[in-house]
Write a protein that holds these residues in place. Structure first.
Motif, PDB file in Angstrom:
ATOM      1  N   GLU A 137       0.829  -1.209   0.000  1.00 54.15           N
ATOM      2  CA  GLU A 137       0.000   0.000   0.000  1.00 54.15           C
ATOM      3  C   GLU A 137       0.863   1.260   0.000  1.00 54.15           C
ATOM      4  O   GLU A 137       1.764   1.406   0.824  1.00 54.15           O
ATOM      5  CB  GLU A 137      -0.884   0.026   1.258  1.00 54.15           C
ATOM      6  CG  GLU A 137      -1.932  -1.058   1.304  1.00 54.15           C
ATOM      7  CD  GLU A 137      -3.239  -0.660   0.642  1.00 54.15           C
ATOM      8  OE1 GLU A 137      -3.341   0.466   0.133  1.00 54.15           O
ATOM      9  OE2 GLU A 137      -4.156  -1.490   0.640  1.00 54.15           O
ATOM     10  N   LYS A 138       0.565   2.155  -0.912  1.00 56.62           N
ATOM     11  CA  LYS A 138       1.202   3.483  -0.905  1.00 56.62           C
ATOM     12  C   LYS A 138       0.095   4.519  -1.068  1.00 56.62           C
ATOM     13  O   LYS A 138      -0.844   4.315  -1.834  1.00 56.62           O
ATOM     14  CB  LYS A 138       2.182   3.634  -2.079  1.00 56.62           C
ATOM     15  CG  LYS A 138       3.384   2.722  -2.057  1.00 56.62           C
ATOM     16  CD  LYS A 138       4.349   3.102  -3.195  1.00 56.62           C
ATOM     17  CE  LYS A 138       5.499   2.130  -3.320  1.00 56.62           C
ATOM     18  NZ  LYS A 138       5.198   0.966  -4.145  1.00 56.62           N
TER      19      LYS A 138
ATOM     20  N   ASP B  60      10.187  10.719  -1.309  1.00 55.28           N
ATOM     21  CA  ASP B  60       9.276  11.241  -2.346  1.00 55.28           C
ATOM     22  C   ASP B  60       7.944  11.621  -1.693  1.00 55.28           C
ATOM     23  O   ASP B  60       7.866  11.785  -0.487  1.00 55.28           O
ATOM     24  CB  ASP B  60       9.090  10.219  -3.474  1.00 55.28           C
ATOM     25  CG  ASP B  60       8.548   8.885  -2.960  1.00 55.28           C
ATOM     26  OD1 ASP B  60       8.133   8.814  -1.786  1.00 55.28           O
ATOM     27  OD2 ASP B  60       8.529   7.908  -3.737  1.00 55.28           O
ATOM     28  N   ASP B  61       6.896  11.750  -2.499  1.00 52.83           N
ATOM     29  CA  ASP B  61       5.601  12.179  -1.953  1.00 52.83           C
ATOM     30  C   ASP B  61       4.637  11.015  -1.729  1.00 52.83           C
ATOM     31  O   ASP B  61       3.448  11.215  -1.535  1.00 52.83           O
ATOM     32  CB  ASP B  61       4.946  13.222  -2.884  1.00 52.83           C
ATOM     33  CG  ASP B  61       5.725  14.527  -2.889  1.00 52.83           C
ATOM     34  OD1 ASP B  61       6.533  14.727  -1.959  1.00 52.83           O
ATOM     35  OD2 ASP B  61       5.551  15.327  -3.829  1.00 52.83           O
ATOM     36  N   GLN B  62       5.172   9.800  -1.791  1.00 51.76           N
ATOM     37  CA  GLN B  62       4.342   8.623  -1.543  1.00 51.76           C
ATOM     38  C   GLN B  62       4.679   8.043  -0.166  1.00 51.76           C
ATOM     39  O   GLN B  62       5.842   7.779   0.125  1.00 51.76           O
ATOM     40  CB  GLN B  62       4.603   7.547  -2.614  1.00 51.76           C
ATOM     41  CG  GLN B  62       4.070   7.897  -3.987  1.00 51.76           C
ATOM     42  CD  GLN B  62       2.560   7.865  -4.041  1.00 51.76           C
ATOM     43  OE1 GLN B  62       1.928   6.869  -3.723  1.00 51.76           O
ATOM     44  NE2 GLN B  62       1.956   8.979  -4.445  1.00 51.76           N
ATOM     45  N   PHE B  63       3.663   7.869   0.654  1.00 48.47           N
ATOM     46  CA  PHE B  63       3.890   7.220   1.941  1.00 48.47           C
ATOM     47  C   PHE B  63       3.706   5.717   1.753  1.00 48.47           C
ATOM     48  O   PHE B  63       2.621   5.244   1.439  1.00 48.47           O
ATOM     49  CB  PHE B  63       2.921   7.752   3.000  1.00 48.47           C
ATOM     50  CG  PHE B  63       3.090   7.077   4.333  1.00 48.47           C
ATOM     51  CD1 PHE B  63       4.254   7.251   5.076  1.00 48.47           C
ATOM     52  CD2 PHE B  63       2.103   6.246   4.843  1.00 48.47           C
ATOM     53  CE1 PHE B  63       4.425   6.609   6.291  1.00 48.47           C
ATOM     54  CE2 PHE B  63       2.258   5.603   6.057  1.00 48.47           C
ATOM     55  CZ  PHE B  63       3.422   5.791   6.795  1.00 48.47           C
ATOM     56  N   ASN B  64       4.796   4.970   1.920  1.00 48.99           N
ATOM     57  CA  ASN B  64       4.791   3.518   1.730  1.00 48.99           C
ATOM     58  C   ASN B  64       4.590   2.862   3.101  1.00 48.99           C
ATOM     59  O   ASN B  64       5.482   2.875   3.939  1.00 48.99           O
ATOM     60  CB  ASN B  64       6.126   3.096   1.100  1.00 48.99           C
ATOM     61  CG  ASN B  64       6.175   1.620   0.781  1.00 48.99           C
ATOM     62  OD1 ASN B  64       5.606   0.799   1.492  1.00 48.99           O
ATOM     63  ND2 ASN B  64       6.881   1.271  -0.280  1.00 48.99           N
ATOM     64  N   HIS B  65       3.420   2.306   3.320  1.00 46.99           N
ATOM     65  CA  HIS B  65       3.059   1.770   4.639  1.00 46.99           C
ATOM     66  C   HIS B  65       4.003   0.653   5.078  1.00 46.99           C
ATOM     67  O   HIS B  65       4.450   0.627   6.225  1.00 46.99           O
ATOM     68  CB  HIS B  65       1.611   1.264   4.625  1.00 46.99           C
ATOM     69  CG  HIS B  65       0.613   2.317   4.265  1.00 46.99           C
ATOM     70  ND1 HIS B  65      -0.078   3.059   5.190  1.00 46.99           N
ATOM     71  CD2 HIS B  65       0.201   2.792   3.059  1.00 46.99           C
ATOM     72  CE1 HIS B  65      -0.877   3.923   4.576  1.00 46.99           C
ATOM     73  NE2 HIS B  65      -0.725   3.784   3.283  1.00 46.99           N
ATOM     74  N   SER B  66       4.298  -0.284   4.172  1.00 44.84           N
ATOM     75  CA  SER B  66       5.163  -1.413   4.535  1.00 44.84           C
ATOM     76  C   SER B  66       6.581  -0.954   4.840  1.00 44.84           C
ATOM     77  O   SER B  66       7.208  -1.437   5.788  1.00 44.84           O
ATOM     78  CB  SER B  66       5.198  -2.450   3.406  1.00 44.84           C
ATOM     79  OG  SER B  66       3.914  -2.981   3.209  1.00 44.84           O
TER      80      SER B  66
END
Length: 550
Positions: A220-221, A249-255
């Motif tokens: 999930e991002k 970057d501007d994506q929050f990577n949950h894992s």
């Protein structure tokens, strides 16, 4: 019962005395409690059952989904129709606990319900709900549908599980030694704990993480600014979030955030552990990733009669029991499809979540061989498909509907709806061959074959997930030998796998079932024995304490 200074309501065994809070988006504990979609829930349900059986000091934290995942019904032409129906549960207890969390800078009321361990013989489970008159309608909908298709709603669900779950634990006064995140959905809890403990190091001492996704695209991002706007980070500024999570970057990577906040993580099979270590190795600051292979609860899933007859060496009763199980399951086939299946005919079942990489319709991709297989008068074969696609995964729904339409041409091919715990067990009892053909290495573990073996089905699979640790070809199941998949295109891999599946079916499985049943019976027994020894979730729940919580 006093929920303000909560303790697990049974005496703990010393080796399992450490307090654990286990977070999961879904739990498949028993058919009446419809708060799960597929394998992740089946896993967490078995984990809670084993925690109860071993008297571990563990509580589950989940969400009370008002409409569940969805009810799988049919259109007039028998194709898939997802429907959402309100669920009511008289067996859940009101804890009397209500509190507020911030979502989108807006206070949202959360209520906690309780599943008593004695109700279904599982570890205590607390379920969160925002479906309250105190909340506005948008806030109420957060807990309506598991894995809501709306992005903002989904982020709100993650906040409810993570922040809401961590806050509930404080309300309960439970003070866990370990917060265990089953998948990264609840990683917002780390930001709540950061406010509580005041340092990343202190959060790390308490947090462990189980990853279930063998490819980066599947993790999930979400947009960092959206998450921030939704109050995901518990008051941290964007710059502070970047600093503590290493987000560039501007994506929050949950894992990725979970791997950086946890002191230890695990993949869910030996193969998946290797794949995960390789996949995440290019990132800095991630924790150690070990592997604990998934398992399923033997006491809940297995057919005890078959195991008893096997131990007594009573082959006649053993065969008779399997025939009876098939016959009973075929009543469901007849009821749903109007087709009468024969319990003496080799039955292949493909049943699990419908997702592209699992290749549900794989057998039908060579229609000539498919027709030859199911139209052989000397060695007849019956095939059943069942499983739920994600309700907005239109390619998967297309595959399901293609199979429905195809099945109308044959008396011995059926597609069933309503694949939940109850039907799942019946399908495993119906199966002589449990077919599993994901595209290697995309199945992190897979667990359906474990419970199939516990009900006298023989596993036939591509060599992915848990399978390399289990199948000894021709001895306790059948496996497609691995090719050099890394150097193959998807098309080449599919061609190779399909050809091998038909070769093994035509030359080994079908002839053996009809001409060498004594050997076939022995393969069933070997599978039943091996799966109980290695893949009962009591082994898994024990390993989590030994390898992850210590």
């Amino acid at each position: 019962m006093n929920f303000r200074s909560y303790q697990v309501p049974y005496a703990n065994v010393e080796e399992y005395s450490k307090k654990v809070a286990y977070f999961s988006m879904e739990f498949a504990i028993h058919q009446p409690l419809k708060i799960y979609s597929g394998g992740l829930g089946f896993l967490s349900g078995s984990h809670l059952r084993s925690a109860y059986e071993l008297k571990q000091n563990l509580v589950g934290i989940g969400i009370l989904w008002k409409y569940g995942y969805y009810d799988q019904t049919r259109n007039q032409d028998q194709t898939l129709q997802p429907s959402w129906m309100e669920k009511n549960y008289s067996f859940l207890e009101d804890t009397g606990i209500k509190f507020q969390i911030l979502i989108h800078d807006h206070p949202v009321w959360v209520k906690a319900w309780y599943l008593n361990p004695e109700t279904f013989k599982s570890a205590p489970l607390f379920l969160l709900s925002t479906d309250l008159p105190e909340n506005d309608y948008i806030s109420q909908t957060i807990c309506h549908r598991l894995y809501d298709a709306n992005v903002a709603t989904k982020v709100a669900q993650f906040i409810l599980l993570g922040v809401g779950g961590a806050k509930l634990i404080d309300e309960l006064g439970f003070n866990p030694d370990v917060y265990h995140l089953n998948e990264a959905h609840a990683i917002s809890s780390a930001f709540y704990l950061l406010n509580k403990f005041k340092s990343v190091e202190k959060v790390k001492e308490h947090l462990v993480f189980t990853t279930h996704t063998p490819e980066e695209a599947g993790n999930e991002k979400h947009d960092l600014y959206l998450c921030h706007k939704m109050s995901y980070f518990c008051g941290l500024s964007i710059d502070e979030v970047r600093k503590v999570t290493g987000t560039t970057d501007d994506q929050f990577n949950h894992s990725l955030a979970a791997l950086r906040f946890a002191r230890k993580a695990n993949g869910v099979s030996a193969l998946h552990g290797d794949v995960s270590r390789k996949m995440w190795s290019k990132y800095s600051g991630i924790c150690e990733i070990i592997s604990i292979t998934n398992a399923q609860d033997w006491r809940y899933w297995s057919d005890k009669h078959m195991y008893r007859f096997m131990q007594e060496g009573n082959d006649l009763a053993f065969d008779d029991r399997k025939t009876y199980l098939k016959k009973r399951a075929f009543e469901i086939v007849a009821d749903q499809t109007g087709k009468i299946f024969d319990p003496n005919v080799l039955t292949i079942v493909w049943a699990r979540r419908f997702a592209g990489y699992k290749r549900a319709d794989f057998l039908t991709q060579d229609i000539k061989r498919f027709e030859r297989l199911i139209n052989d008068p000397k060695h007849p074969v019956q095939i059943i498909w069942a499983g739920k696609p994600y309700p907005v995964d239109y390619p998967a729904i297309g595959t399901f509907n293609h199979l429905v339409n195809l099945s109308k041409n044959y008396k011995n091919v059926a597609v069933l709806v309503g694949y939940e715990l109850g039907l799942s067990k019946r399908m495993k009892q119906a199966a002589d061959v449990w077919l599993n053909n994901p595209r290697v290495p995309r199945e992190a573990s897979g667990t359906s074959g474990m419970t199939a073996a516990m009900n006298g089905a023989v596993n036939f699979s591509t060599d992915d997930g848990w399978i390399p640790e289990f199948i000894n070809h021709g001895n306790n199941g059948f496996v497609v030998p691995k090719a050099d998949y890394d150097n193959m295109t998807v098309h080449e891999q599919d061609d190779y796998d399909l050809n091998k599946i038909y070769e093994i079916l035509e030359n080994q499985i079908v002839p053996l079932y009809y001409n060498g049943f004594d050997t076939w019976r022995q393969i069933i027994k070997n599978g039943m024995r091996d799966v109980r020894f290695q893949f009962d979730s009591n082994r898994m729940a024990h390993e989590y304490y030994e390898l992850m919580y210590k």
